[in-house]
Design a protein around this motif. Sequence first.
Motif, PDB file in Angstrom:
ATOM      1  N   ASP A 158    -139.301  20.694  34.198  1.00 34.46           N
ATOM      2  CA  ASP A 158    -140.448  20.948  33.333  1.00 34.46           C
ATOM      3  C   ASP A 158    -140.040  20.888  31.868  1.00 34.46           C
ATOM      4  N   GLU A 159    -140.937  20.430  31.038  1.00 28.08           N
ATOM      5  CA  GLU A 159    -140.699  20.259  29.605  1.00 28.08           C
ATOM      6  C   GLU A 159    -140.310  21.580  28.927  1.00 28.08           C
ATOM      7  N   GLY A 160    -140.923  22.694  29.314  1.00 28.83           N
ATOM      8  CA  GLY A 160    -140.670  23.974  28.664  1.00 28.83           C
ATOM      9  C   GLY A 160    -139.601  24.820  29.341  1.00 28.83           C
ATOM     10  N   ALA A 161    -138.855  24.262  30.267  1.00 25.34           N
ATOM     11  CA  ALA A 161    -137.856  25.028  31.025  1.00 25.34           C
ATOM     12  C   ALA A 161    -136.705  25.471  30.118  1.00 25.34           C
ATOM     13  N   ASN A 162    -136.111  26.601  30.476  1.00 24.69           N
ATOM     14  CA  ASN A 162    -134.926  27.092  29.785  1.00 24.69           C
ATOM     15  C   ASN A 162    -133.733  26.315  30.343  1.00 24.69           C
ATOM     16  N   VAL A 163    -133.299  25.298  29.630  1.00 24.57           N
ATOM     17  CA  VAL A 163    -132.272  24.375  30.113  1.00 24.57           C
ATOM     18  C   VAL A 163    -130.949  25.096  30.322  1.00 24.57           C
ATOM     19  N   GLU A 164    -130.584  25.983  29.408  1.00 24.17           N
ATOM     20  CA  GLU A 164    -129.311  26.694  29.546  1.00 24.17           C
ATOM     21  C   GLU A 164    -129.295  27.552  30.804  1.00 24.17           C
ATOM     22  N   ALA A 165    -130.346  28.315  31.047  1.00 26.11           N
ATOM     23  CA  ALA A 165    -130.411  29.148  32.248  1.00 26.11           C
ATOM     24  C   ALA A 165    -130.395  28.287  33.506  1.00 26.11           C
ATOM     25  N   TRP A 166    -131.089  27.171  33.464  1.00 27.55           N
ATOM     26  CA  TRP A 166    -131.124  26.244  34.580  1.00 27.55           C
ATOM     27  C   TRP A 166    -129.723  25.704  34.882  1.00 27.55           C
ATOM     28  N   LEU A 167    -128.997  25.301  33.849  1.00 30.33           N
ATOM     29  CA  LEU A 167    -127.641  24.777  34.031  1.00 30.33           C
ATOM     30  C   LEU A 167    -126.670  25.851  34.497  1.00 30.33           C
ATOM     31  N   VAL A 168    -126.786  27.052  33.944  1.00 33.84           N
ATOM     32  CA  VAL A 168    -125.898  28.142  34.352  1.00 33.84           C
ATOM     33  C   VAL A 168    -126.132  28.486  35.830  1.00 33.84           C
ATOM     34  N   THR A 169    -127.371  28.450  36.264  1.00 34.28           N
ATOM     35  CA  THR A 169    -127.678  28.709  37.675  1.00 34.28           C
ATOM     36  C   THR A 169    -127.059  27.637  38.565  1.00 34.28           C
ATOM     37  N   ILE A 170    -127.194  26.385  38.180  1.00 30.82           N
ATOM     38  CA  ILE A 170    -126.585  25.300  38.952  1.00 30.82           C
ATOM     39  C   ILE A 170    -125.064  25.460  38.953  1.00 30.82           C
ATOM     40  N   ALA A 171    -124.487  25.755  37.798  1.00 29.82           N
ATOM     41  CA  ALA A 171    -123.031  25.917  37.688  1.00 29.82           C
ATOM     42  C   ALA A 171    -122.543  27.045  38.585  1.00 29.82           C
ATOM     43  N   HIS A 172    -123.255  28.142  38.576  1.00 25.33           N
ATOM     44  CA  HIS A 172    -122.870  29.281  39.406  1.00 25.33           C
ATOM     45  C   HIS A 172    -122.861  28.886  40.872  1.00 25.33           C
ATOM     46  N   ARG A 173    -123.889  28.190  41.309  1.00 22.39           N
ATOM     47  CA  ARG A 173    -123.979  27.780  42.716  1.00 22.39           C
ATOM     48  C   ARG A 173    -122.912  26.757  43.069  1.00 22.39           C
ATOM     49  N   LYS A 174    -122.660  25.795  42.205  1.00 22.13           N
ATOM     50  CA  LYS A 174    -121.626  24.789  42.463  1.00 22.13           C
ATOM     51  C   LYS A 174    -120.241  25.436  42.480  1.00 22.13           C
ATOM     52  N   ALA A 175    -120.013  26.382  41.587  1.00 21.89           N
ATOM     53  CA  ALA A 175    -118.720  27.070  41.553  1.00 21.89           C
ATOM     54  C   ALA A 175    -118.513  27.899  42.819  1.00 21.89           C
ATOM     55  N   ILE A 176    -119.548  28.553  43.293  1.00 20.80           N
ATOM     56  CA  ILE A 176    -119.430  29.311  44.545  1.00 20.80           C
ATOM     57  C   ILE A 176    -119.127  28.357  45.700  1.00 20.80           C
ATOM     58  N   ASP A 177    -119.808  27.219  45.749  1.00 18.47           N
ATOM     59  CA  ASP A 177    -119.525  26.222  46.791  1.00 18.47           C
ATOM     60  C   ASP A 177    -118.070  25.773  46.727  1.00 18.47           C
ATOM     61  N   SER A 178    -117.572  25.529  45.528  1.00 16.26           N
ATOM     62  CA  SER A 178    -116.186  25.106  45.344  1.00 16.26           C
ATOM     63  C   SER A 178    -115.222  26.199  45.776  1.00 16.26           C
ATOM     64  N   TRP A 179    -115.516  27.440  45.402  1.00 18.80           N
ATOM     65  CA  TRP A 179    -114.670  28.566  45.748  1.00 18.80           C
ATOM     66  C   TRP A 179    -114.606  28.733  47.269  1.00 18.80           C
ATOM     67  N   ARG A 180    -115.737  28.621  47.933  1.00 20.99           N
ATOM     68  CA  ARG A 180    -115.777  28.732  49.395  1.00 20.99           C
ATOM     69  C   ARG A 180    -114.990  27.605  50.052  1.00 20.99           C
ATOM     70  N   ALA A 181    -115.129  26.395  49.533  1.00 16.00           N
ATOM     71  CA  ALA A 181    -114.394  25.260  50.096  1.00 16.00           C
ATOM     72  C   ALA A 181    -112.887  25.442  49.923  1.00 16.00           C
ATOM     73  N   THR A 182    -112.473  25.960  48.782  1.00 19.64           N
ATOM     74  CA  THR A 182    -111.057  26.192  48.520  1.00 19.64           C
ATOM     75  C   THR A 182    -110.482  27.219  49.488  1.00 19.64           C
ATOM     76  N   ARG A 183    -111.247  28.235  49.800  1.00 16.97           N
ATOM     77  CA  ARG A 183    -110.787  29.276  50.723  1.00 16.97           C
ATOM     78  C   ARG A 183    -110.581  28.735  52.143  1.00 16.97           C
ATOM     79  N   ARG A 184    -111.278  27.649  52.478  1.00 16.74           N
ATOM     80  CA  ARG A 184    -111.150  27.079  53.823  1.00 16.74           C
ATOM     81  C   ARG A 184    -109.993  26.094  53.940  1.00 16.74           C
ATOM     82  N   ARG A 185    -109.483  25.606  52.817  1.00 16.79           N
ATOM     83  CA  ARG A 185    -108.416  24.612  52.838  1.00 16.79           C
ATOM     84  C   ARG A 185    -107.044  25.267  52.932  1.00 16.79           C
TER      85      ARG A 185
END
Length: 161
Positions: A48-75
């Motif tokens: 959306d045009e009026g979206a808070n881009v920083e909050a949106w990116l931080v949310t994506i980053a948090h989720r991607k980092a958790i996915d990475s952290w979980r994958a690392t724990r399995r290796r």
Amino acid sequence: MQRPFDDVVREHGATVLRVCRAVVGPHDADDAWAETFVAALRAWPALDEGANVEAWLVTIAHRKAIDSWRATRRRAVPVGELPQVAVGDGARDLDLWGALAQLPDRQRHAVALHHLGGLPYADVAEVMGGTAVAARRAAADGVSALRRSSARWAADEGGLS
């Protein structure tokens, strides 16, 4: 019309990297950062045009980092030789990333999202689940634990607060 995605990367790249480092540490943060912006680029046209881009990116980053952290724990991690004696916590260099890694998950994520990612507590609560009060408490407990873990941070009033 949305602004170019390159501008968004330049403007918010450092914040996204701080969040990734706080969750997965400095070694895997670059990969999580890259995955964040690949996912964000795919979703960029529908944002959306009026979206808070920083909050949106931080949310994506948090989720991607958790996915990475979980994958690392399995290796499995190959090592040349096993140490004869286990290394205790006192022998570790307590840099910020190492100290963050020692925090319980909720505290680490609250500190990463609020203090390093710049999200207000209401947004932190939305990402983590729970209330803004609980997010504030988790972040405060995390900062308190960081200060107790190192005399350097206890004396540094300009650091995490």
